[in-house]
Design a protein around this motif. Structure first.
Motif, PDB file in Angstrom:
ATOM      1  N   LYS A   1       1.941   2.357  -3.366  1.00 17.77           N
ATOM      2  CA  LYS A   1       0.976   3.144  -4.151  1.00 17.77           C
ATOM      3  C   LYS A   1       0.915   4.598  -3.678  1.00 17.77           C
ATOM      4  N   THR A   2       0.975   4.796  -2.347  1.00 11.50           N
ATOM      5  CA  THR A   2       0.781   6.143  -1.814  1.00 11.50           C
ATOM      6  C   THR A   2       2.095   6.937  -1.699  1.00 11.50           C
TER       7      THR A   2
ATOM      8  N   GLU B   1       0.840  -1.202   0.000  1.00 11.96           N
ATOM      9  CA  GLU B   1       0.000   0.000   0.000  1.00 11.96           C
ATOM     10  C   GLU B   1       0.876   1.254   0.000  1.00 11.96           C
TER      11      GLU B   1
END
Lengths: 144, 144, 144, 144
Positions: free
Chosen positions: C53-54, C50
């Motif tokens: 992605k961020t 995650e």
């Protein structure tokens, strides 16, 4: 015409063996996987990290494995793994691995695998694809 | 009467996963083996290192494994492995492992194993024995 | 004020041990790495997949490890790993792992790590970044 | 006079790498350990399972490791590990491992190890011994 077979050699390490003094069996799967990657490399395919850029292919995950263990082996011994593809279907192929220690049959494995890409709708998932024809052509038979 | 089933939990590590971001499949065999040892411990058997002193038993090596992979899993997820013995023969037993991630079936494995001792004539070899009756009795059914 | 310490438990498997009957030592590094990921998760950071992605963050690769082994351990025993960050620098942090078996000190490790992203000019390489302030804030101290 | 150095080659597998696409670092310790066993074998020592029968020696467990990681590596690449003993003390020796990928320095490790036997009073424990003079003699220098 002869099915292409690629040999992969591995010398067993102390740390590959368990307290019974023999190879901890999941290691045979690790070496069969290494021999699978080596097979495709030997057929002329680039590493998956390159195939990912050109074809989106992440690798060849497994649907099923079936392994028979004939004799134990231990550290310091060298194994020869003979790897081929015994069957190509549209989306699935069957890998055959025969693990020898010189003349002794140590174990044999059959793996059912797919070629997969990142799932187009969910980057956290993977998706099987039709096996590219060029892959089959490269891997199918011994070059004469 | 119900076959004894023992649950083993494992949370997947980053290092258990491969460059495709999913569990490197030989790890499932490692966890099934851990669940097998946990099964026997839970049935009341001492560790193999104690069994070696009292019964000469070194462990339960494999004759065959057959695993089906239904869905990939990744790090941070917790698996539940449900392990039982589906069949006892004179020298061989069949382990059944069902690997779940909550409600999702991740994979299923069947293992054919023997109980083994050091070979009486060659300490570098191992030898299958008749499975002790007390082992079968301890492991066979759920205590009511 | 107290440095945040997160406990990670692991029960040693038969297959984690070598022919000498004790833990094959590279496994301690595997469990320290698992405890590192667990530490960041426990501090409230999402999984690296995650964070990628961020923030583009792929993980926290190592520059250096230093481990002292005090006592051997074997299968069936449960370890408690106590993990903290002993120092935050601009681009580097020091992880401290203390591995206990109840009251017995088994081993201690110090890891020097960086947060890394894919290299902007070469997707096959990785690159260390300044550690985000929010990461430091989340991980630094015990919540009161 | 030159310190004896033995080279061990290993080609990195797909499954040796993590979701960041690089070698999962505990594997470097596994390969250093394999290179250590290979070093002693190359010096003329029999496998530990033979040394156990003749000298009671179970192996060379670790007291301490210290590793520096200079560059990441990935699957398909071949590493050369150069292993030597940089110091012999009465009961302790220092292994030095330099891991190269052709001209690139990948990592370097220093290991502090002992030769150990089964503890005479407790078969579940191990005990360090004085390093046999014949071991030192075999391993110390390059044969001219």
């Amino acid at each position: 015409m002869q099915r292409k077979t690629v040999q992969y050699d591995y010398t067993i390490s102390f740390g590959d063996c368990d307290p019974a003094g023999i190879v901890f069996y999941p290691n045979y799967s690790r070496w069969m996987d290494a021999s699978s990657v080596n097979f495709f490399h030997n057929c002329g395919l680039p590493p998956w990290r390159e195939m990912q850029k050109t074809h989106g292919i992440l690798g060849t995950p497994l649907l099923e494995i079936h392994t028979k263990f004939h004799q134990p082996a231990t550290y310091g011994q060298t194994l020869q793994i003979y790897t081929s593809v015994s069957e190509w279907r549209a989306k699935v192929f069957i890998h055959k691995h025969v693990v020898m220690r010189a003349q002794d049959l140590i174990c044999e494995g059959e793996e059912t695998r797919v070629f997969c890409i990142q799932h187009p709708e969910n980057p956290d998932k993977i998706k099987a694809i039709e096996i590219p024809e060029e892959v089959k052509r490269l891997c199918e038979f011994e070059s004469p």
